[in-house]
Design a protein around this motif. Structure first.
Motif, mmCIF file in Angstrom:
data_model
loop_
_atom_site.group_PDB
_atom_site.id
_atom_site.type_symbol
_atom_site.label_atom_id
_atom_site.label_comp_id
_atom_site.label_asym_id
_atom_site.label_seq_id
_atom_site.Cartn_x
_atom_site.Cartn_y
_atom_site.Cartn_z
ATOM 1 N N HIS A 163 0.560 -9.964 -6.356
ATOM 2 C CA HIS A 163 1.234 -8.681 -6.552
ATOM 3 C C HIS A 163 0.997 -7.732 -5.379
ATOM 4 O O HIS A 163 1.869 -6.946 -5.007
ATOM 5 C CB HIS A 163 0.836 -8.033 -7.887
ATOM 6 C CG HIS A 163 -0.581 -7.557 -7.951
ATOM 7 N ND1 HIS A 163 -1.623 -8.414 -8.210
ATOM 8 C CD2 HIS A 163 -1.116 -6.322 -7.786
ATOM 9 C CE1 HIS A 163 -2.755 -7.722 -8.209
ATOM 10 N NE2 HIS A 163 -2.469 -6.456 -7.955
ATOM 11 N N ILE A 164 -0.173 -7.841 -4.746
ATOM 12 C CA ILE A 164 -0.446 -7.003 -3.570
ATOM 13 C C ILE A 164 0.398 -7.491 -2.390
ATOM 14 O O ILE A 164 0.943 -6.692 -1.624
ATOM 15 C CB ILE A 164 -1.952 -7.008 -3.241
ATOM 16 C CG1 ILE A 164 -2.720 -6.319 -4.369
ATOM 17 C CG2 ILE A 164 -2.220 -6.323 -1.913
ATOM 18 C CD1 ILE A 164 -4.208 -6.345 -4.234
ATOM 19 N N LYS A 165 0.532 -8.819 -2.261
ATOM 20 C CA LYS A 165 1.381 -9.361 -1.192
ATOM 21 C C LYS A 165 2.833 -8.919 -1.374
ATOM 22 O O LYS A 165 3.513 -8.566 -0.408
ATOM 23 C CB LYS A 165 1.302 -10.896 -1.186
ATOM 24 C CG LYS A 165 0.035 -11.457 -0.587
ATOM 25 C CD LYS A 165 0.090 -12.966 -0.574
ATOM 26 C CE LYS A 165 -1.208 -13.550 -0.024
ATOM 27 N NZ LYS A 165 -1.224 -15.011 -0.109
ATOM 28 N N ARG A 166 3.311 -8.929 -2.638
ATOM 29 C CA ARG A 166 4.684 -8.498 -2.912
ATOM 30 C C ARG A 166 4.880 -7.022 -2.558
ATOM 31 O O ARG A 166 5.890 -6.633 -1.973
ATOM 32 C CB ARG A 166 5.035 -8.738 -4.377
ATOM 33 C CG ARG A 166 5.419 -10.174 -4.694
ATOM 34 C CD ARG A 166 6.131 -10.267 -6.022
ATOM 35 N NE ARG A 166 5.330 -9.819 -7.153
ATOM 36 C CZ ARG A 166 4.499 -10.602 -7.851
ATOM 37 N NH1 ARG A 166 4.374 -11.880 -7.549
ATOM 38 N NH2 ARG A 166 3.805 -10.113 -8.854
ATOM 39 N N LYS A 167 3.873 -6.198 -2.934
ATOM 40 C CA LYS A 167 3.976 -4.769 -2.628
ATOM 41 C C LYS A 167 3.983 -4.531 -1.123
ATOM 42 O O LYS A 167 4.723 -3.689 -0.616
ATOM 43 C CB LYS A 167 2.809 -4.005 -3.279
ATOM 44 C CG LYS A 167 3.002 -3.763 -4.754
ATOM 45 C CD LYS A 167 1.883 -2.948 -5.329
ATOM 46 C CE LYS A 167 2.077 -2.766 -6.836
ATOM 47 N NZ LYS A 167 0.968 -2.067 -7.460
ATOM 48 N N THR A 168 3.155 -5.297 -0.408
ATOM 49 C CA THR A 168 3.109 -5.159 1.050
ATOM 50 C C THR A 168 4.454 -5.554 1.662
ATOM 51 O O THR A 168 4.972 -4.866 2.553
ATOM 52 C CB THR A 168 1.979 -6.045 1.633
ATOM 53 O OG1 THR A 168 0.767 -5.785 0.916
ATOM 54 C CG2 THR A 168 1.767 -5.769 3.099
ATOM 55 N N ALA A 170 7.350 -5.450 0.186
ATOM 56 C CA ALA A 170 8.320 -4.407 -0.177
ATOM 57 C C ALA A 170 8.158 -3.192 0.736
ATOM 58 O O ALA A 170 9.155 -2.581 1.156
ATOM 59 C CB ALA A 170 8.139 -4.006 -1.634
ATOM 60 N N SER A 171 6.905 -2.864 1.065
ATOM 61 C CA SER A 171 6.659 -1.735 1.964
ATOM 62 C C SER A 171 7.222 -2.012 3.345
ATOM 63 O O SER A 171 7.790 -1.123 3.995
ATOM 64 C CB SER A 171 5.165 -1.446 2.056
ATOM 65 O OG SER A 171 4.649 -1.086 0.807
ATOM 66 N N GLU A 174 10.926 -1.563 3.139
ATOM 67 C CA GLU A 174 11.236 -0.130 3.111
ATOM 68 C C GLU A 174 11.114 0.471 4.506
ATOM 69 O O GLU A 174 11.944 1.281 4.925
ATOM 70 C CB GLU A 174 10.280 0.577 2.147
ATOM 71 C CG GLU A 174 10.579 2.057 1.979
ATOM 72 C CD GLU A 174 9.546 2.767 1.119
ATOM 73 O OE1 GLU A 174 9.592 4.013 1.122
ATOM 74 O OE2 GLU A 174 8.707 2.102 0.487
#
Length: 200
Positions: A163-168, A170-171, A174
């Motif tokens: 989930h942290i890899k996915r958030k990174t 996504a960032s 963005e």
């Protein structure tokens, strides 16, 4: 007794089909089709009656501003053109305000990009595990090396949760989108500034 009557199955009364001799005329209209057609007819009839009544009781002295602000073109009411609604000074002021808005958006996007890049760089840069030790001679250097080898190694950064890899990721997406937006805003700002300069 009525509950017993409802419990017993009743025979479904079917409507007759179009006779064979009249097949060429298409489907035979059923009662439910007639009901729908009759309702639509009566609805139209009622609306025509209401409109006739309104026309009969219309006030001849009635006035509203669209009577003078519209004109009939081919039987259709159209508003008069409002092209010369603003003066030249007002148009220039509006263009200046538009340029100011674009510039403000450009600056806010740049600030957001800066924040995102600092956050992502701090995530990506692994903390340094190298320490510089100064020793007087070889024996002291060996001793320091053996002590530092015994310390627990830093955790491996490859086993980061998904989930942290996915958030990174996504960032990063963005960040790319914001960079693209900044380029578009810069181009728009330059075009608007050039247009304003040419008009002055």
């Amino acid at each position: 007794m009525s509950s017993l009557r409802n419990a017993l199955p009743r025979r479904a009364h079917k409507e007759r089909a179009q006779p064979q001799s009249r097949k060429k005329f298409g489907l035979l209209e059923k009662h439910k089709d007639y009901v729908i057609r009759a309702k639509a007819y009566h609805k139209k009839e009622e609306s025509i009656r209401r409109l006739k009544e309104k026309a009969a009781f219309r006030n001849p002295d009635e006035f509203y501003f669209k009577m003078i602000k519209t004109k009939t073109v081919d039987g259709v009411h159209r508003l008069e053109g409002e092209a010369n609604k603003y003066t030249q000074e007002e148009l220039m002021l509006m263009k200046t305000q538009d340029i100011g808005y674009v510039l403000q958006k450009l600056q806010s996007e740049r600030n957001k990009i800066e924040k995102l890049t600092t956050m992502l760089h701090s995530l990506d840069n692994n903390p340094s595990s190298r320490h510089v030790y100064f020793a007087e001679d070889r024996e002291e250097a060996k001793e320091i090396k053996s002590q530092s080898g015994r310390k627990d190694a830093l955790p491996d950064f490859d086993d980061i949760p998904d989930h942290i890899k996915r958030k990174t990721a996504a960032s990063y997406r963005e960040l790319e989108g914001r960079k693209k937006r900044v380029q578009e805003l810069e181009k728009l700002y330059m075009d608007m500034s050039l247009h304003k300069e040419l008009q002055v």
